[in-house]
Scaffold this motif. Structure first.
Motif, PDB file in Angstrom:
ATOM      1  N   ALA A  20       5.206  -3.954   4.410  1.00 52.36           N
ATOM      2  CA  ALA A  20       5.614  -4.141   5.722  1.00 52.36           C
ATOM      3  C   ALA A  20       4.239  -3.870   6.682  1.00 52.36           C
ATOM      4  O   ALA A  20       4.123  -4.908   7.494  1.00 52.36           O
ATOM      5  N   SER A  21       3.482  -2.994   6.558  1.00 58.23           N
ATOM      6  CA  SER A  21       2.344  -2.662   7.380  1.00 58.23           C
ATOM      7  C   SER A  21       1.095  -4.030   7.268  1.00 58.23           C
ATOM      8  O   SER A  21       0.590  -4.403   8.200  1.00 58.23           O
ATOM      9  N   ALA A  22       0.940  -4.377   6.022  1.00 53.60           N
ATOM     10  CA  ALA A  22       0.035  -5.518   5.739  1.00 53.60           C
ATOM     11  C   ALA A  22       0.915  -6.867   6.300  1.00 53.60           C
ATOM     12  O   ALA A  22       0.058  -7.781   6.884  1.00 53.60           O
ATOM     13  N   GLY A  23       2.099  -7.000   6.454  1.00 53.09           N
ATOM     14  CA  GLY A  23       2.725  -8.198   6.938  1.00 53.09           C
ATOM     15  C   GLY A  23       2.630  -8.295   8.444  1.00 53.09           C
ATOM     16  O   GLY A  23       2.146  -9.006   9.135  1.00 53.09           O
ATOM     17  N   ILE A  24       2.908  -7.111   8.849  1.00 57.29           N
ATOM     18  CA  ILE A  24       2.560  -6.903  10.256  1.00 57.29           C
ATOM     19  C   ILE A  24       1.391  -7.169  10.885  1.00 57.29           C
ATOM     20  O   ILE A  24       0.913  -7.802  11.894  1.00 57.29           O
ATOM     21  N   ALA A  25       0.102  -6.664  10.179  1.00 55.82           N
ATOM     22  CA  ALA A  25      -1.338  -6.633  10.363  1.00 55.82           C
ATOM     23  C   ALA A  25      -1.378  -8.422  10.489  1.00 55.82           C
ATOM     24  O   ALA A  25      -2.097  -8.973  11.058  1.00 55.82           O
ATOM     25  N   GLN A  26      -0.893  -9.104   9.410  1.00 53.51           N
ATOM     26  CA  GLN A  26      -1.275 -10.371   9.303  1.00 53.51           C
ATOM     27  C   GLN A  26      -0.711 -11.250  10.477  1.00 53.51           C
ATOM     28  O   GLN A  26      -1.412 -12.116  11.004  1.00 53.51           O
ATOM     29  N   ILE A  27       0.442 -11.040  10.922  1.00 53.51           N
ATOM     30  CA  ILE A  27       1.128 -11.510  11.893  1.00 53.51           C
ATOM     31  C   ILE A  27       0.083 -11.380  13.079  1.00 53.51           C
ATOM     32  O   ILE A  27       0.164 -12.278  13.896  1.00 53.51           O
ATOM     33  N   LEU A  28      -0.004 -10.182  13.514  1.00 50.19           N
ATOM     34  CA  LEU A  28      -0.775  -9.839  14.746  1.00 50.19           C
ATOM     35  C   LEU A  28      -2.067 -10.476  14.685  1.00 50.19           C
ATOM     36  O   LEU A  28      -2.645 -10.800  15.543  1.00 50.19           O
ATOM     37  N   PHE A  29      -2.536 -10.424  13.647  1.00 51.51           N
ATOM     38  CA  PHE A  29      -4.048 -11.164  13.301  1.00 51.51           C
ATOM     39  C   PHE A  29      -4.179 -12.630  13.768  1.00 51.51           C
ATOM     40  O   PHE A  29      -4.861 -13.152  14.733  1.00 51.51           O
ATOM     41  N   PHE A  30      -3.073 -13.360  13.271  1.00 51.40           N
ATOM     42  CA  PHE A  30      -2.909 -14.866  13.465  1.00 51.40           C
ATOM     43  C   PHE A  30      -2.564 -15.258  14.771  1.00 51.40           C
ATOM     44  O   PHE A  30      -2.925 -16.119  15.533  1.00 51.40           O
ATOM     45  N   ALA A  39      -3.834  -5.084  15.014  1.00 48.51           N
ATOM     46  CA  ALA A  39      -3.806  -5.628  13.689  1.00 48.51           C
ATOM     47  C   ALA A  39      -4.767  -4.772  12.767  1.00 48.51           C
ATOM     48  O   ALA A  39      -4.352  -4.430  11.603  1.00 48.51           O
ATOM     49  N   LEU A  40      -5.929  -4.177  13.332  1.00 50.42           N
ATOM     50  CA  LEU A  40      -6.568  -3.384  12.286  1.00 50.42           C
ATOM     51  C   LEU A  40      -6.103  -2.014  12.124  1.00 50.42           C
ATOM     52  O   LEU A  40      -6.237  -1.480  10.965  1.00 50.42           O
ATOM     53  N   THR A  41      -5.232  -1.389  12.984  1.00 51.11           N
ATOM     54  CA  THR A  41      -4.496  -0.113  12.766  1.00 51.11           C
ATOM     55  C   THR A  41      -3.215  -0.298  11.709  1.00 51.11           C
ATOM     56  O   THR A  41      -3.353   0.370  10.883  1.00 51.11           O
ATOM     57  N   PHE A  42      -2.623  -1.483  11.866  1.00 49.30           N
ATOM     58  CA  PHE A  42      -1.831  -1.735  10.754  1.00 49.30           C
ATOM     59  C   PHE A  42      -2.269  -2.001   9.415  1.00 49.30           C
ATOM     60  O   PHE A  42      -1.680  -1.548   8.519  1.00 49.30           O
ATOM     61  N   LEU A  43      -3.497  -2.614   9.353  1.00 48.77           N
ATOM     62  CA  LEU A  43      -4.150  -2.902   8.167  1.00 48.77           C
ATOM     63  C   LEU A  43      -4.766  -1.490   7.556  1.00 48.77           C
ATOM     64  O   LEU A  43      -4.660  -1.380   6.335  1.00 48.77           O
ATOM     65  N   ILE A  59      -3.774   2.790   3.372  1.00 42.62           N
ATOM     66  CA  ILE A  59      -3.487   4.261   2.936  1.00 42.62           C
ATOM     67  C   ILE A  59      -2.299   4.386   2.449  1.00 42.62           C
ATOM     68  O   ILE A  59      -2.179   4.932   1.488  1.00 42.62           O
ATOM     69  N   ALA A  60      -1.338   3.488   2.924  1.00 38.77           N
ATOM     70  CA  ALA A  60       0.050   3.566   2.007  1.00 38.77           C
ATOM     71  C   ALA A  60       0.064   3.095   0.906  1.00 38.77           C
ATOM     72  O   ALA A  60       0.607   3.600  -0.165  1.00 38.77           O
ATOM     73  N   ALA A  61      -0.918   1.996   0.607  1.00 38.46           N
ATOM     74  CA  ALA A  61      -0.856   1.315  -0.799  1.00 38.46           C
ATOM     75  C   ALA A  61      -1.824   2.390  -1.754  1.00 38.46           C
ATOM     76  O   ALA A  61      -1.326   2.711  -2.975  1.00 38.46           O
ATOM     77  N   PHE A  62      -2.738   2.891  -1.315  1.00 43.37           N
ATOM     78  CA  PHE A  62      -3.311   4.319  -1.944  1.00 43.37           C
ATOM     79  C   PHE A  62      -2.536   5.424  -2.396  1.00 43.37           C
ATOM     80  O   PHE A  62      -2.551   5.815  -3.705  1.00 43.37           O
ATOM     81  N   LEU A  63      -1.286   5.561  -1.443  1.00 48.32           N
ATOM     82  CA  LEU A  63      -0.573   6.538  -1.772  1.00 48.32           C
ATOM     83  C   LEU A  63       0.352   6.284  -2.531  1.00 48.32           C
ATOM     84  O   LEU A  63       1.217   7.244  -3.002  1.00 48.32           O
ATOM     85  N   GLY A  64       0.693   5.088  -2.892  1.00 47.64           N
ATOM     86  CA  GLY A  64       1.821   4.558  -3.644  1.00 47.64           C
ATOM     87  C   GLY A  64       2.987   4.326  -2.955  1.00 47.64           C
ATOM     88  O   GLY A  64       4.003   4.152  -3.512  1.00 47.64           O
TER      89      GLY A  64
END
Length: 56
Positions: free
Chosen positions: A26-36, A5-9, A14-19
């Motif tokens: 997608a990565s934020a969604g996966i991180a959120q699902i894995l965290f829950f 979850a932390l890796t996907f976060l 990084i992807a958001a920073f690069l645009g």
């Protein structure tokens, strides 16, 4: 699982920073699902431990 979850976060940040908004979302969604999922499994393990009691 929390590590994933932390890796996907981090990937999402990084992807958001690069645009790359699609990759970031997608990565934020996966991180959120894995965290829950981790959180639910953690609570189940804690309840099972409390019900079972201390191991001999």
């Amino acid at each position: 699982m929390l590590g994933w979850a932390l890796t996907f976060l981090v990937i999402a940040l990084i992807a958001a920073f690069l645009g790359f908004s699609g990759v970031a979302a997608a990565s934020a969604g996966i991180a959120q699902i894995l965290f829950f999922v981790f959180l639910v499994l953690f609570v189940i393990a804690m309840v099972a431990r409390a019900v079972r009691g201390r191991a001999p």
